[in-house]
Design a protein around this motif. Structure first.
Motif, mmCIF file in Angstrom:
data_model
loop_
_atom_site.group_PDB
_atom_site.id
_atom_site.type_symbol
_atom_site.label_atom_id
_atom_site.label_comp_id
_atom_site.label_asym_id
_atom_site.label_seq_id
_atom_site.Cartn_x
_atom_site.Cartn_y
_atom_site.Cartn_z
ATOM 1 N N THR A 191 -10.800 17.337 29.901
ATOM 2 C CA THR A 191 -11.415 16.696 28.414
ATOM 3 C C THR A 191 -11.552 17.855 27.481
ATOM 4 O O THR A 191 -11.641 18.975 27.827
ATOM 5 C CB THR A 191 -12.417 15.683 28.543
ATOM 6 N N ARG A 192 -12.060 17.476 26.140
ATOM 7 C CA ARG A 192 -12.617 18.425 25.390
ATOM 8 C C ARG A 192 -14.009 17.997 25.173
ATOM 9 O O ARG A 192 -14.523 18.272 24.162
ATOM 10 C CB ARG A 192 -11.753 18.626 24.244
ATOM 11 N N ILE A 193 -14.630 17.572 26.254
ATOM 12 C CA ILE A 193 -15.973 16.978 25.828
ATOM 13 C C ILE A 193 -16.850 17.982 26.570
ATOM 14 O O ILE A 193 -16.917 18.259 27.705
ATOM 15 C CB ILE A 193 -16.171 15.602 26.804
ATOM 16 N N PRO A 194 -17.750 18.709 25.566
ATOM 17 C CA PRO A 194 -18.565 19.722 26.386
ATOM 18 C C PRO A 194 -19.869 19.314 27.130
ATOM 19 O O PRO A 194 -20.320 18.161 26.795
ATOM 20 C CB PRO A 194 -19.162 20.555 24.963
ATOM 21 N N VAL A 195 -20.034 19.989 27.936
ATOM 22 C CA VAL A 195 -21.303 19.746 29.016
ATOM 23 C C VAL A 195 -22.580 19.504 27.817
ATOM 24 O O VAL A 195 -23.316 18.643 28.241
ATOM 25 C CB VAL A 195 -21.583 20.873 29.791
ATOM 26 N N GLU A 196 -22.547 20.348 26.913
ATOM 27 C CA GLU A 196 -23.767 20.288 25.929
ATOM 28 C C GLU A 196 -24.009 18.978 25.323
ATOM 29 O O GLU A 196 -24.853 18.205 25.511
ATOM 30 C CB GLU A 196 -23.622 21.519 24.865
ATOM 31 N N LEU A 197 -22.788 18.391 24.859
ATOM 32 C CA LEU A 197 -22.545 16.969 24.512
ATOM 33 C C LEU A 197 -23.319 15.958 25.607
ATOM 34 O O LEU A 197 -24.115 15.089 24.777
ATOM 35 C CB LEU A 197 -21.218 16.572 23.981
ATOM 36 N N VAL A 198 -22.825 15.998 26.617
ATOM 37 C CA VAL A 198 -23.352 15.125 27.409
ATOM 38 C C VAL A 198 -24.786 15.326 27.913
ATOM 39 O O VAL A 198 -25.547 14.147 27.797
ATOM 40 C CB VAL A 198 -22.675 15.413 28.828
#
Length: 73
Positions: free
Chosen positions: A22-29
């Motif tokens: 994905t392009r979902i950053p760990v930071e966002l989560v």
């Protein structure tokens, strides 16, 4: 530290850790969890994620911080 569900590549999100595939950053989560969102709400916002991905993001952050140098000042 090996994290199968987390990927770091300079070609993806400028090298920020993301959930693999994905392009979902760990930071966002982590920010969403820190803001009080439930894992279920995060999964609803990001249907490609799984509960294991959320737990992997937390484990990655914990391992990253465990390796930080402590500066006493």
């Amino acid at each position: 530290m090996s994290h199968e569900r987390i990927e770091v590549s300079p070609r993806i999100m400028d090298g920020k850790p993301v959930v693999r595939g994905t392009r979902i950053p760990v930071e966002l989560v982590l920010r969403k969890l820190g803001a009080g969102m439930s894992p279920e709400a995060i999964l609803a916002d990001h249907p490609r994620l799984t509960r294991d991905d959320i737990q992997a993001a937390q484990a990655f952050a914990a391992d990253y911080l465990a390796d930080e140098d402590i500066v006493y000042g």
